[in-house]
Design a protein around this motif. Structure first.
Motif, PDB file in Angstrom:
ATOM      1  N   VAL A   5      33.417  40.737  29.502  1.00 51.62           N
ATOM      2  CA  VAL A   5      34.173  39.684  28.844  1.00 51.62           C
ATOM      3  C   VAL A   5      35.627  40.016  29.116  1.00 51.62           C
ATOM      4  CG1 VAL A   5      34.555  38.523  26.643  1.00 51.62           C
ATOM      5  CG2 VAL A   5      32.421  39.741  27.031  1.00 51.62           C
ATOM      6  N   GLN A   6      36.415  38.996  29.251  1.00 46.58           N
ATOM      7  CA  GLN A   6      37.835  39.257  29.445  1.00 46.58           C
ATOM      8  C   GLN A   6      38.365  40.064  28.269  1.00 46.58           C
ATOM      9  OE1 GLN A   6      39.761  35.632  31.659  1.00 46.58           O
ATOM     10  NE2 GLN A   6      39.019  34.986  29.688  1.00 46.58           N
ATOM     11  N   LYS A   7      39.199  41.043  28.570  1.00 46.82           N
ATOM     12  CA  LYS A   7      39.880  41.776  27.504  1.00 46.82           C
ATOM     13  C   LYS A   7      41.210  41.099  27.268  1.00 46.82           C
ATOM     14  CE  LYS A   7      37.865  46.293  27.499  1.00 46.82           C
ATOM     15  NZ  LYS A   7      38.132  47.717  27.414  1.00 46.82           N
ATOM     16  N   GLU A   8      41.478  40.816  26.016  1.00 46.13           N
ATOM     17  CA  GLU A   8      42.691  40.101  25.657  1.00 46.13           C
ATOM     18  C   GLU A   8      43.770  41.072  25.185  1.00 46.13           C
ATOM     19  OE1 GLU A   8      44.163  36.506  22.682  1.00 46.13           O
ATOM     20  OE2 GLU A   8      42.083  37.146  22.655  1.00 46.13           O
ATOM     21  N   PHE A   9      45.017  40.769  25.570  1.00 40.07           N
ATOM     22  CA  PHE A   9      46.181  41.543  25.145  1.00 40.07           C
ATOM     23  C   PHE A   9      47.245  40.565  24.658  1.00 40.07           C
ATOM     24  CE2 PHE A   9      43.908  43.879  28.350  1.00 40.07           C
ATOM     25  CZ  PHE A   9      43.840  45.164  27.830  1.00 40.07           C
ATOM     26  N   TYR A  10      48.003  41.000  23.674  1.00 37.03           N
ATOM     27  CA  TYR A  10      49.091  40.178  23.151  1.00 37.03           C
ATOM     28  C   TYR A  10      50.295  41.096  22.972  1.00 37.03           C
ATOM     29  CZ  TYR A  10      51.412  36.508  20.481  1.00 37.03           C
ATOM     30  OH  TYR A  10      52.295  35.547  20.065  1.00 37.03           O
ATOM     31  N   ILE A  11      51.260  40.980  23.862  1.00 40.59           N
ATOM     32  CA  ILE A  11      52.436  41.851  23.885  1.00 40.59           C
ATOM     33  C   ILE A  11      53.684  40.965  23.911  1.00 40.59           C
ATOM     34  CG2 ILE A  11      53.614  43.743  25.094  1.00 40.59           C
ATOM     35  CD1 ILE A  11      50.765  44.595  24.417  1.00 40.59           C
ATOM     36  N   ARG A  12      54.601  41.215  22.974  1.00 38.61           N
ATOM     37  CA  ARG A  12      55.882  40.493  22.950  1.00 38.61           C
ATOM     38  C   ARG A  12      55.698  38.976  23.131  1.00 38.61           C
ATOM     39  NH1 ARG A  12      58.777  42.491  27.448  1.00 38.61           N
ATOM     40  NH2 ARG A  12      60.306  40.907  26.904  1.00 38.61           N
ATOM     41  N   ASN A  13      54.795  38.410  22.362  1.00 36.55           N
ATOM     42  CA  ASN A  13      54.526  36.966  22.373  1.00 36.55           C
ATOM     43  C   ASN A  13      53.906  36.462  23.674  1.00 36.55           C
ATOM     44  OD1 ASN A  13      55.481  36.542  19.729  1.00 36.55           O
ATOM     45  ND2 ASN A  13      57.588  36.532  20.488  1.00 36.55           N
ATOM     46  N   LEU A  14      53.376  37.346  24.482  1.00 36.79           N
ATOM     47  CA  LEU A  14      52.660  36.917  25.693  1.00 36.79           C
ATOM     48  C   LEU A  14      51.198  37.303  25.556  1.00 36.79           C
ATOM     49  CD1 LEU A  14      52.958  35.711  28.625  1.00 36.79           C
ATOM     50  CD2 LEU A  14      52.863  38.105  29.376  1.00 36.79           C
ATOM     51  N   ARG A  15      50.342  36.315  25.701  1.00 37.13           N
ATOM     52  CA  ARG A  15      48.898  36.532  25.649  1.00 37.13           C
ATOM     53  C   ARG A  15      48.378  36.562  27.076  1.00 37.13           C
ATOM     54  NH1 ARG A  15      44.776  32.129  24.399  1.00 37.13           N
ATOM     55  NH2 ARG A  15      42.867  33.279  24.080  1.00 37.13           N
ATOM     56  N   TYR A  16      47.651  37.622  27.419  1.00 40.06           N
ATOM     57  CA  TYR A  16      47.051  37.700  28.744  1.00 40.06           C
ATOM     58  C   TYR A  16      45.695  38.377  28.676  1.00 40.06           C
ATOM     59  CZ  TYR A  16      49.022  42.486  28.969  1.00 40.06           C
ATOM     60  OH  TYR A  16      49.359  43.792  28.716  1.00 40.06           O
ATOM     61  N   PHE A  17      44.944  38.211  29.753  1.00 37.93           N
ATOM     62  CA  PHE A  17      43.589  38.750  29.848  1.00 37.93           C
ATOM     63  C   PHE A  17      43.484  39.602  31.104  1.00 37.93           C
ATOM     64  CE2 PHE A  17      43.354  34.739  27.619  1.00 37.93           C
ATOM     65  CZ  PHE A  17      42.537  35.029  26.536  1.00 37.93           C
ATOM     66  N   ILE A  18      42.636  40.593  31.036  1.00 34.14           N
ATOM     67  CA  ILE A  18      42.284  41.385  32.211  1.00 34.14           C
ATOM     68  C   ILE A  18      40.781  41.248  32.398  1.00 34.14           C
ATOM     69  CG2 ILE A  18      42.101  43.716  33.163  1.00 34.14           C
ATOM     70  CD1 ILE A  18      44.784  44.344  31.823  1.00 34.14           C
ATOM     71  N   ARG A  19      40.411  40.964  33.638  1.00 38.23           N
ATOM     72  CA  ARG A  19      38.993  40.815  33.973  1.00 38.23           C
ATOM     73  C   ARG A  19      38.766  41.256  35.411  1.00 38.23           C
ATOM     74  NH1 ARG A  19      38.658  36.792  37.545  1.00 38.23           N
ATOM     75  NH2 ARG A  19      39.897  34.904  37.309  1.00 38.23           N
ATOM     76  N   THR A  20      37.504  41.395  35.762  1.00 36.97           N
ATOM     77  CA  THR A  20      37.126  41.727  37.126  1.00 36.97           C
ATOM     78  C   THR A  20      37.421  40.529  38.042  1.00 36.97           C
ATOM     79  OG1 THR A  20      35.352  43.112  36.246  1.00 36.97           O
ATOM     80  CG2 THR A  20      35.217  42.549  38.567  1.00 36.97           C
ATOM     81  N   ALA A  21      37.925  40.813  39.232  1.00 36.29           N
ATOM     82  CA  ALA A  21      38.220  39.751  40.204  1.00 36.29           C
ATOM     83  C   ALA A  21      36.939  39.058  40.642  1.00 36.29           C
ATOM     84  CB  ALA A  21      38.940  40.333  41.417  1.00 36.29           C
ATOM     85  N   LYS A  22      37.064  37.758  40.928  1.00 34.18           N
ATOM     86  CA  LYS A  22      35.953  36.952  41.429  1.00 34.18           C
ATOM     87  C   LYS A  22      36.360  36.379  42.784  1.00 34.18           C
ATOM     88  CE  LYS A  22      35.549  35.140  36.803  1.00 34.18           C
ATOM     89  NZ  LYS A  22      35.539  33.907  36.036  1.00 34.18           N
ATOM     90  N   GLU A  23      35.381  36.045  43.592  1.00 32.29           N
ATOM     91  CA  GLU A  23      35.680  35.500  44.926  1.00 32.29           C
ATOM     92  C   GLU A  23      36.552  34.256  44.858  1.00 32.29           C
ATOM     93  OE1 GLU A  23      32.720  35.454  48.126  1.00 32.29           O
ATOM     94  OE2 GLU A  23      31.459  36.716  46.833  1.00 32.29           O
ATOM     95  N   GLU A  24      36.391  33.456  43.805  1.00 36.63           N
ATOM     96  CA  GLU A  24      37.210  32.241  43.703  1.00 36.63           C
ATOM     97  C   GLU A  24      38.683  32.540  43.410  1.00 36.63           C
ATOM     98  OE1 GLU A  24      34.423  32.292  40.026  1.00 36.63           O
ATOM     99  OE2 GLU A  24      34.258  32.692  42.146  1.00 36.63           O
ATOM    100  N   ASP A  25      39.023  33.797  43.141  1.00 35.16           N
ATOM    101  CA  ASP A  25      40.421  34.209  42.949  1.00 35.16           C
ATOM    102  C   ASP A  25      41.145  34.443  44.272  1.00 35.16           C
ATOM    103  OD1 ASP A  25      40.054  34.338  40.136  1.00 35.16           O
ATOM    104  OD2 ASP A  25      39.399  36.438  40.252  1.00 35.16           O
TER     105      ASP A  25
END
Length: 187
Positions: free
Chosen positions: A9-29
């Motif tokens: 599952v994507q791991k979610e981070f929230y730093i200095r009002n920025l929300r982002y996710f880290i996940r494994t790369a997929k071919e469609e990327d």
């Protein structure tokens, strides 16, 4: 999906009002990764390449992602902001028995997103993965002038293993050393 450790599952981070996710790369990327890498290479001299050098197109990235997905000891992560890739990292091994205990780490983040701990979190996720795979050593190369990166790597247990003297020539016409660093898994 990858055998073994996967950010399922994507791991979610929230730093200095920025929300982002880290996940494994997929071919469609692949197409976006090609564009992002090219942009990052033009933003800083901390990378090995100048903009456009050693260009990897969409097909090249698809192959890398496919190969990494098949490999037990490779990891390709992307950082996402609003469904846009803003950075990525890789841990790459090889098939040689004598070096099968280690991987090489590399990371890049769009300059606009520096300061949000994206690189730090990509590194941390890579270390967690490596430890789960019983990988004994993570190596990386960093330009001597990139003091923030060196400081970060040291915080994560990396130590200087060597120096490649006058290894890179930058736009100022001066030569710079490349620092070789390694992190050994705590037993």
């Amino acid at each position: 999906m990858r055998v073994g450790f996967v950010i399922k599952v994507q791991k979610e981070f929230y730093i200095r009002n920025l929300r982002y996710f880290i996940r494994t790369a997929k071919e469609e990327d692949a197409k976006i990764l090609s564009e992002v890498r090219l942009e990052i290479d033009g933003e800083t001299e901390n990378m090995d390449r100048e903009k456009g050098e050693a260009y990897i197109d969409e097909i090249g990235f698809k192959k890398i992602i496919k190969d990494d997905t098949k490999s037990e000891n490779n990891l390709f992560l992307v950082a996402m902001v609003n469904d846009n890739i803003v950075g990525f990292s890789r841990c790459e091994s090889n098939n040689l028995k004598r070096t099968s205990h280690k991987v090489e780490f590399g990371v890049c983040v769009l300059q606009e997103y520096w300061g949000y701990r994206i690189g730090r979190n990509l590194l941390n996720e890579s270390i967690l993965w490596a430890d789960s795979k019983d990988i004994k050593k993570i190596t990386l190369n960093v330009l001597e002038s990139n003091s923030k990166a060196i400081e970060l790597y040291e915080k994560f247990g990396f130590e200087v293993e060597g120096v490649l003297k006058k290894d890179k020539i930058l736009s100022d016409g001066n030569y710079y050393n490349t620092i070789l660093m390694g992190r050994f898994r705590n037993e």
